[in-house]
Motif scaffolding. Structure first.
Motif, PDB file in Angstrom:
ATOM      1  N   THR A 145       0.978  -1.199  -0.049  1.00 19.74           N
ATOM      2  CA  THR A 145       0.138  -0.040  -0.067  1.00 19.74           C
ATOM      3  C   THR A 145       0.778   1.237  -0.170  1.00 19.74           C
ATOM      4  N   ALA A 146       1.866   1.160   0.652  1.00 16.22           N
ATOM      5  CA  ALA A 146       3.028   2.452   0.951  1.00 16.22           C
ATOM      6  C   ALA A 146       3.672   2.647  -0.503  1.00 16.22           C
ATOM      7  N   GLU A 147       4.090   1.486  -0.956  1.00 15.28           N
ATOM      8  CA  GLU A 147       5.137   1.538  -1.823  1.00 15.28           C
ATOM      9  C   GLU A 147       4.713   1.467  -3.419  1.00 15.28           C
ATOM     10  N   THR A 148       3.427   1.069  -3.637  1.00 16.69           N
ATOM     11  CA  THR A 148       3.106   0.980  -4.848  1.00 16.69           C
ATOM     12  C   THR A 148       2.507   2.076  -5.577  1.00 16.69           C
ATOM     13  N   THR A 149       2.796   2.228  -7.057  1.00 19.10           N
ATOM     14  CA  THR A 149       2.199   3.615  -7.730  1.00 19.10           C
ATOM     15  C   THR A 149       1.159   3.255  -8.506  1.00 19.10           C
ATOM     16  N   ASP A 150       0.522   1.934  -8.491  1.00 19.94           N
ATOM     17  CA  ASP A 150      -0.307   1.418  -9.444  1.00 19.94           C
ATOM     18  C   ASP A 150      -1.567   1.462  -8.403  1.00 19.94           C
ATOM     19  N   ASN A 151      -2.614   2.232  -8.993  1.00 20.42           N
ATOM     20  CA  ASN A 151      -4.055   2.626  -8.362  1.00 20.42           C
ATOM     21  C   ASN A 151      -4.909   1.256  -8.097  1.00 20.42           C
ATOM     22  N   ASP A 152      -4.821   0.679  -9.175  1.00 20.06           N
ATOM     23  CA  ASP A 152      -5.411  -0.990  -9.004  1.00 20.06           C
ATOM     24  C   ASP A 152      -5.044  -1.593  -7.929  1.00 20.06           C
ATOM     25  N   GLN A 153      -3.676  -1.793  -7.878  1.00 15.51           N
ATOM     26  CA  GLN A 153      -2.957  -2.809  -7.030  1.00 15.51           C
ATOM     27  C   GLN A 153      -3.231  -2.005  -5.489  1.00 15.51           C
TER      28      GLN A 153
END
Length: 725
Positions: A334-342
């Protein structure tokens, strides 16, 4: 002399052709009355085909029948099992029709040749197609089929050239592009190019797992020379991936575990293989072990692969219902991803675990998460579960606080529900004082342009009618003249003219956002005539979504039809059941499809279970019955509703019993007897039953307004007696 004979033969052919056309011009076609043919086609009755000898000359006359006729006749021939005529008619359509029928026929013709293993004809036809329609919407499929024909002809140099020309950037995740990668790998191997192995490795580790990998592994295994190019560990993993593709996860997982250290260096960035491994562990009930494995693998990875490995580790632990283990990887993603869907996916899993295991922290975690989600609708279900928990726990103030907390972030359905509950809890004085103005809450609920259950309830409290039904100048919706249709609309219309209703409806459903509503209206009488009732309702629901409360009666009549009204009225009067009430139930239960069977086994218009029908028929002293018979189904269904209403004396509870059973409703009455009926509905623990009551209530309000001139507040007050006093 030779030239003279040729011209004479040509002249004779023209005379015969003109004679044939003129003889069938306006009165007949193929020695059959043209009006009769058109009537049969519209009905989907193709028996007349058996009486026609469709030789080549007669087939070539098909374009004279109407634009696109040879194309539609080809589809009819296919449907009726005339394979040779199907292909011949397509050939004529491709040669003589105009776009869009010519393009569609060409594409189907190429696919027909491929199915017959006639790869050379497929190649020639595809090349001819692309000469004229290179930029067509279906040219991509034709380009693919051209490459496919070249592949099976083993013209490998041309295969590679065509792939590089037509598809320079492979679009991973599209099955068409995945197969192109297989063609590329195989062609390179057969040409003994140095990079052929790398193409296969890319196919296995960079593309989604499907039957493509199975086919690729089979090809590699055919010859020892090919196998020898791979290490033992690589082959073991290729085999494991092909096993994943065949859903043989129990054999695949041990091979993957044996080669943990080999996997990481082979994975390209954002490899879909990680997802497949995680799901495989879950599918074979080794979720906990899968979580540990993926965390171990994540330690060897970076960037997107590390994020994906942590996500599926968390999801494995989630499946194992272990919040402590799941929380850390899910929070990290949640903190690291830049993919909104993920991020939305991961936050949903985390929030759902919090709800199940640390509910006291739910609002605290929601406060952290709410500003970060992208798709608010994604979280509706878990928020809905929390609302029911708060209601059951009598945490009234917490519900109002929840509305205040997330009203700017949650989806519309949750927002409306929380606003209505906040209003009612304050109105009933379940809380000490108003935290939000009740008038503000009602105004918000009542200004929604959509036909929502909570909006209708709010309007009933305000005694205002949300619907403005306008009458058109005609009794029917007036479609524009067919001559004004676009080429696409003419193409779609032809399916209905030729009785190919399922294909026509599928196109309307797919393209409804781009089609002129007047064109759509012109199709509805065709569909109504052929009892495509549920399709009409679905189409009109989509059309009306785009409109506000100012709706025409003519539009609403198609969306809220009165099919089987005679039978419903007859039995409703006999058993003292409101006819609009049961008509609404039938619309929502079966969409007037008398042959429908639900996943649970409910049959026909009234959606009766066999056991319920048998018990009801016994009480009615009916020994033999057929639930697929519309009259019988409605007779038993209305009698059953009469019995439920006579015991429960309440509209909503009767619907709940019809959907979930009387014994369950009796249990709910014991649990929630102190609550008014609208809150009783909210406390029903089954999502399906709650939504069932709400849908039918709104539908009944619509039916009463359209056909009885009864205002929405009047229907809502009848349905929920006592709550407006």
């Amino acid at each position: 002399m030779k030239k003279y004979k040729t011209m004479k033969n040509f002249f004779l052919y023209c005379v015969l052709l003109i004679g044939a056309i003129s003889s069938c011009g306006q009165k007949d076609f193929f020695n059959l009355p043209i009006d009769q043919i058109k009537s049969n086609l519209e009905k989907g009755d193709y028996n007349f085909i058996k009486s026609v000898n469709f030789d080549q000359k007669r087939l070539e006359l098909l374009p004279q029948f109407s634009p696109g006729a040879s194309y539609y006749f080809a589809l009819i021939f296919q449907k009726e099992g005339y394979k040779e005529l199907y292909q011949q008619a397509l050939e004529i359509a491709f040669a003589k029709e105009k776009p869009p029928w010519q393009e569609q026929a060409g594409n189907l013709l190429i696919e027909s040749y491929l199915q017959d293993y006639d790869y050379d004809k497929a190649r020639v036809t595809a090349e001819k197609f692309l000469e004229s329609f290179f930029s067509s919407n279906i040219a991509t499929q034709v380009k693919f089929n051209l490459i496919k024909s070249l592949y099976w002809l083993k013209k490998d140099t041309e295969v590679l050239s065509a792939i590089n020309t037509f598809f320079p950037d492979n679009n991973k995740g599209n099955k068409l592009y995945d197969e192109l990668m297989l063609f590329k790998a195989v062609a390179a191997c057969r040409l003994k190019q140095e990079n052929w192995k790398s193409h296969f490795m890319q196919l296995f580790f960079q593309f989604p797992v499907s039957d493509i990998q199975q086919r690729a592994f089979d090809f590699i295994s055919l010859e020892q020379d090919r196998l020898s190019q791979f290490t033992e560990q690589e082959l073991s993993l290729l085999w494991a991936i092909s096993l994943l593709a065949s859903k043989d996860e129990k054999l695949a997982i041990p091979l993957i575990k044996e080669n943990t250290l080999t996997i990481a260096p082979l994975l390209p960035e954002n490899s879909p293989l990680i997802r497949e491994i995680g799901l495989a562990f879950i599918n074979i009930n080794q979720a906990l072990e899968g979580g540990y494995f993926l965390l171990q693998l994540a330690g060897q990875l970076n960037k997107e692969n590390k994020l994906n490995a942590n996500e599926y580790a968390g999801r494995c632990f989630y499946k194992a219902r272990n919040l402590k283990l799941a929380a850390k990887p899910l929070q990290w993603v949640t903190a690291e991803t830049t993919d909104n869907d993920q991020r939305d996916r991961v936050m949903w899993f985390y929030l759902d675990l919090i709800y199940d295991y640390e509910r006291s922290r739910f609002t605290e975690e929601l406060e952290t998460i709410k500003t970060r989600w992208k798709d608010d609708w994604y979280f509706d279900d878990v928020i809905d579960n929390y609302i029911i928990y708060l209601l059951n726990s009598k945490k009234w103030a917490a519900i109002i606080d929840l509305y205040t907390q997330i009203q700017e972030y949650c989806a519309l359905e949750s927002k409306l529900k929380l606003a209505y509950l906040s209003f009612r809890l304050q109105q009933l004085k379940y809380v000490e004082k108003q935290k939000i103005s009740n008038s503000d809450l009602l105004n918000f609920l009542g200004t929604r342009p959509e036909r929502y259950y909570y909006s209708f309830l709010a309007k009933a409290f305000q005694n205002q009618d949300p619907l403005i039904i306008q009458n058109m100048s005609s009794e029917k919706i007036i479609p524009k003249a067919s001559s004004k249709y676009s080429s696409r609309e003419q193409y779609i219309s032809g399916f209905f003219d030729f009785g190919l209703f399922e294909k026509g409806y599928a196109l309307v459903d797919k393209e409804i956002d781009t089609l002129d509503p007047e064109f759509i209206y012109s199709l509805l009488p065709f569909m109504e005539k052929h009892k495509q009732y549920k399709e009409i309702i679905r189409i009109m629901n989509e059309v009306l979504k785009k409109k506000n409360y100012q709706l025409s009666k003519e539009e609403l009549v198609f969306s809220y039809p009165q099919y089987y009204l005679e039978e419903i009225t007859k039995y409703s009067q006999k058993y003292q059941v409101d006819s609009m009430f049961f008509l609404s139930l039938v619309r929502e239960e079966s969409a007037f499809d008398k042959d429908i069977v639900s996943a649970a086994g409910a049959i026909g218009l009234s959606q009766l279970m066999e056991a319920t029908a048998a018990d009801t028929a016994r009480r009615m002293k009916i020994k033999e019955y057929d639930l697929y018979n519309a009259d019988t189904n409605l007779h038993i269904g209305i009698y059953h509703m009469n019995q439920l209403y006579s015991r429960l004396n309440d509209f909503s509870k009767s619907l709940a019993a019809y959907n979930a059973g009387l014994s369950r409703v009796r249990d709910w009455e014991k649990q929630f007897s102190s609550y008014p009926i609208d809150l009783f509905v909210e406390l029903i623990p089954y999502d399906e039953t709650r939504n069932y009551i709400k849908k039918i209530t709104v539908t009944m309000a619509m039916y009463n307004a359209i056909y009885g001139g009864i205002k929405v507040p009047v229907t809502m007050r009848r349905a929920f007696q006592g709550i407006f006093d």
